[in-house]
Scaffold this active site. Structure first.
Site, mmCIF file in Angstrom:
data_model
loop_
_atom_site.group_PDB
_atom_site.id
_atom_site.type_symbol
_atom_site.label_atom_id
_atom_site.label_comp_id
_atom_site.label_asym_id
_atom_site.label_seq_id
_atom_site.Cartn_x
_atom_site.Cartn_y
_atom_site.Cartn_z
ATOM 1 N N GLU A 122 0.788 -1.082 -0.116
ATOM 2 C CA GLU A 122 0.277 0.225 -0.031
ATOM 3 C C GLU A 122 0.613 1.084 -0.028
ATOM 4 O O GLU A 122 1.929 1.011 0.363
ATOM 5 C CB GLU A 122 -1.210 -0.072 1.167
ATOM 6 C CG GLU A 122 -0.337 -0.642 2.299
ATOM 7 C CD GLU A 122 -1.211 -0.607 3.590
ATOM 8 O OE1 GLU A 122 -1.051 -0.321 4.660
ATOM 9 O OE2 GLU A 122 -2.236 -1.483 2.868
ATOM 10 N N CYS A 135 3.335 8.549 1.645
ATOM 11 C CA CYS A 135 3.899 7.116 2.335
ATOM 12 C C CYS A 135 4.167 6.125 1.944
ATOM 13 O O CYS A 135 3.135 5.014 0.562
ATOM 14 C CB CYS A 135 3.106 6.659 3.617
ATOM 15 S SG CYS A 135 4.207 5.667 4.592
ATOM 16 N N CYS A 142 7.934 -7.370 6.239
ATOM 17 C CA CYS A 142 9.135 -7.528 6.638
ATOM 18 C C CYS A 142 9.933 -8.803 7.312
ATOM 19 O O CYS A 142 9.224 -9.754 7.821
ATOM 20 C CB CYS A 142 8.869 -6.500 7.559
ATOM 21 S SG CYS A 142 10.823 -5.413 7.877
ATOM 22 N N CYS A 146 9.796 -5.946 14.648
ATOM 23 C CA CYS A 146 9.428 -5.621 15.298
ATOM 24 C C CYS A 146 7.713 -5.812 16.579
ATOM 25 O O CYS A 146 6.695 -5.743 15.445
ATOM 26 C CB CYS A 146 8.998 -3.978 15.185
ATOM 27 S SG CYS A 146 11.446 -3.746 14.120
ATOM 28 N N CYS A 149 4.959 -3.643 15.720
ATOM 29 C CA CYS A 149 4.102 -3.574 14.631
ATOM 30 C C CYS A 149 3.556 -4.464 13.659
ATOM 31 O O CYS A 149 4.439 -6.492 13.692
ATOM 32 C CB CYS A 149 5.747 -3.441 13.537
ATOM 33 S SG CYS A 149 5.523 -3.265 11.611
ATOM 34 N N CYS A 374 -0.089 2.894 7.027
ATOM 35 C CA CYS A 374 0.569 2.055 6.350
ATOM 36 C C CYS A 374 0.325 0.852 7.269
ATOM 37 O O CYS A 374 -0.003 1.217 8.452
ATOM 38 C CB CYS A 374 1.885 2.272 6.334
ATOM 39 S SG CYS A 374 1.990 3.452 4.945
HETATM 40 N N1 SAH Z 1 11.221 -0.364 8.590
HETATM 41 C C1 SAH Z 1 11.150 0.901 8.637
HETATM 42 C C2 SAH Z 1 10.189 1.746 8.044
HETATM 43 C C3 SAH Z 1 8.572 1.143 7.898
HETATM 44 S S1 SAH Z 1 7.587 1.212 9.609
HETATM 45 C C4 SAH Z 1 10.944 1.076 9.957
HETATM 46 O O1 SAH Z 1 10.877 0.278 11.000
HETATM 47 O O2 SAH Z 1 11.156 2.242 10.697
HETATM 48 C C5 SAH Z 1 7.211 3.008 9.648
HETATM 49 C C6 SAH Z 1 7.105 3.701 11.474
HETATM 50 O O3 SAH Z 1 5.959 2.839 11.804
HETATM 51 C C7 SAH Z 1 8.534 3.167 11.920
HETATM 52 O O4 SAH Z 1 9.008 4.574 12.850
HETATM 53 C C8 SAH Z 1 7.847 2.108 12.984
HETATM 54 O O5 SAH Z 1 8.290 1.769 13.717
HETATM 55 C C9 SAH Z 1 6.597 3.028 12.602
HETATM 56 N N2 SAH Z 1 5.183 1.251 13.341
HETATM 57 C C10 SAH Z 1 5.138 0.575 12.894
HETATM 58 N N3 SAH Z 1 3.990 0.231 13.622
HETATM 59 C C11 SAH Z 1 3.153 0.841 13.958
HETATM 60 C C12 SAH Z 1 2.023 0.998 14.824
HETATM 61 N N4 SAH Z 1 0.771 -0.187 14.905
HETATM 62 N N5 SAH Z 1 1.910 1.996 15.511
HETATM 63 C C13 SAH Z 1 2.735 3.178 14.937
HETATM 64 N N6 SAH Z 1 3.652 3.141 14.285
HETATM 65 C C14 SAH Z 1 3.958 1.855 14.001
HETATM 66 FE FE1 SF4 Z 2 9.995 -4.455 9.588
HETATM 67 FE FE2 SF4 Z 2 7.882 -3.352 11.022
HETATM 68 FE FE3 SF4 Z 2 9.978 -3.188 12.405
HETATM 69 FE FE4 SF4 Z 2 9.387 -1.419 10.426
HETATM 70 S S1 SF4 Z 2 8.890 -1.179 11.930
HETATM 71 S S2 SF4 Z 2 11.586 -3.273 10.614
HETATM 72 S S3 SF4 Z 2 8.221 -2.490 9.117
HETATM 73 S S4 SF4 Z 2 8.858 -5.103 11.486
#
Ligand code: SAH
Ligand code: SF4
Length: 399
Positions: A122, A135, A142, A146, A149, A374
């Site tokens: 997306e 975005c 991925c 995390c 996430c 996203c």
């Molecule tokens: N993988 C990269 C970029 C994509 S995630 C990264 O981790 O930086 C973009 C941002 O969204 C990151 O800061 C991530 O930690 C945050 N993010 C992911 N899931 C989230 C959630 N459920 N609520 C708020 N922020 C989130």
């Molecule tokens: Fe991957 Fe989500 Fe961690 Fe970003 S925040 S590195 S998208 S698992």
């Protein structure tokens, strides 16, 4: 006796049966690769530079979708181009438009191998008064996990190609009628900023992300300057240095915790590249100044990382690094094990950060009615409570 009717299986073409395009798209090729492609179809070496320049302009300034519209290119070459290539962007399978103007597109990409199911990623556009931020995704899923996430729960399916990364920007410009109507490259564009904050870890798809961003930043094309492109990483330390040297865009770090013990849990990559190493890489990032700061993202998780002691440690930790801090309200998803911090706690936390000299750190969630964070489009049919909706993550991350 009645004869048993033969069981005829209904022939269905499930959505999953995606037929990838037969001809390659020129979208996303570097100038050098485009020149190679032209030589490959018989363009004379002495002409390639001029032809690359023309095609580049039609693709990235005017946004044409067929070779026939490239009126400065000879009819004969247009026909040859059409035999071998397309100007295709990824297929858009869904578009949602929020009342606040936020738009979200669900894109379908072919599987890597023949017969493999197609994938979906997306792309979200967030308009603001002085800019419009897109975005962009870099991977399907991925490899990292995390804990907060949603993308982290999905198996990595594959890396996006430069065509698919640049294609996301092309799609946004197509849908927003954001191409130059005249040959002139001037003029204000709706899509003015890019954040690599969609699905995936961009620094684990380094080459494709680099090649794509260099196309996006090209001043004779899409022309979104490096200062207006932000790459967000969970902390792939060796590639932070490469990003500085080879791409030169703005950097955002998904910090989320100030102690290794907690960050190991939230961002497991921390076990490989702990906080001290990560911040050292940040200090060495080229071109930092007050006007060019690193953004530190910090997701607000209730009772986990949101104490005022954490806030004080955060500002201590970042001392000496030209930094911005983005506090992101946690955006819950079905099955997530965390809650978003209470709003008064976010406010208190942000006050500590503010008093340390960091301005307006909490971002307003956008596109609530279409769940524009996203990673959320596919779960858009899930019913969310008012509180969960309120916790939608902020998207506009660049200043
Ligand atoms: N993988 C990269 C970029 C994509 S995630 C990264 O981790 O930086 C973009 C941002 O969204 C990151 O800061 C991530 O930690 C945050 N993010 C992911 N899931 C989230 C959630 N459920 N609520 C708020 N922020 C989130
Ligand atoms: Fe991957 Fe989500 Fe961690 Fe970003 S925040 S590195 S998208 S698992």
């Amino acid at each position: 006796m009645t004869a048993t009717a033969p069981f005829v299986e209904l022939e269905k073409t499930p959505l999953e049966r995606y037929v990838p395009p037969a001809k390659p798209s020129l979208v996303g090729l570097s100038r050098a690769a485009l020149a190679e492609a032209l030589l490959g179809i018989g363009v004379k070496p002495a002409q390639t530079k001029m032809r690359v320049q023309q095609i580049w302009h039609w693709m990235y300034v005017r946004g044409v979708q067929s070779f026939d519209e490239m009126t400065s290119v000879s009819k004969e070459l247009r026909a040859t181009l059409d035999t071998h290539f397309t100007l295709a962007r990824p297929e858009v399978v869904a578009e949602q438009i929020s009342v606040d103007g936020t738009r979200k597109w669900l894109l379908r990409l072919p599987g890597e191998h023949e017969g493999e199911r197609p994938h979906e990623v997306e792309c979200v556009y967030i308009p603001e008064t002085d800019r419009g931020t897109l975005c962009v995704s870099s991977q399907v899923g991925c490899t990292l996990t995390c804990a907060f996430c949603h993308t982290g729960t999905q198996r990595l399916v594959r890396n996006l190609t430069p065509t698919e990364i640049v294609g996301q920007i092309m799609i946004a410009r197509d849908r927003l009628s954001d191409w130059a109507k005249e040959p002139s490259t001037d003029g204000v564009r709706l899509v003015s900023n890019i954040v690599m904050m969609g699905m995936g870890e961009p620094l684990y798809n380094f080459d494709a992300v680099r090649d794509a961003l260099l196309v996006v930043a090209d001043g004779d094309g899409l022309s979104i300057s490096r200062r207006r492109i932000t790459l967000s990483t969970s902390g792939v330390v060796p590639n932070i240095e490469r990003a500085g040297a080879e791409i030169g865009v703005m950097l955002a770090i998904s910090l989320h915790a100030v102690r290794d013990e907690l960050r190991n849990e939230l961002v497991p990559l921390n076990r490989k590249y702990p906080i001290a190493q990560l911040l050292e890489a940040c200090r060495n990032y080229p071109g930092l100044s007050n006007a060019r700061r690193i953004t530190f993202e910090y997701v607000m998780l209730k009772g986990v990382n949101d104490s005022l002691e954490d806030a004080r440690s955060l500002v201590r930790l970042l001392k000496g690094i030209p930094a911005k801090i983005n506090l992101i309200p946690f955006n819950p998803w079905p099955g997530s094990r965390y809650e978003c911090s209470d709003w008064d706690q976010i406010e208190k936390f942000s006050e500590v950060v503010f008093n340390a000299g960091y301005a307006s750190p909490v971002r307003t969630p956008r596109g609530r009615d279409i769940l524009a964070a996203c990673g959320q489009l596919k779960s858009a049919t899930e019913k969310l409570s008012a509180r969960e909706r309120m916790a939608l993550r902020a998207m506009a991350m660049t200043d």
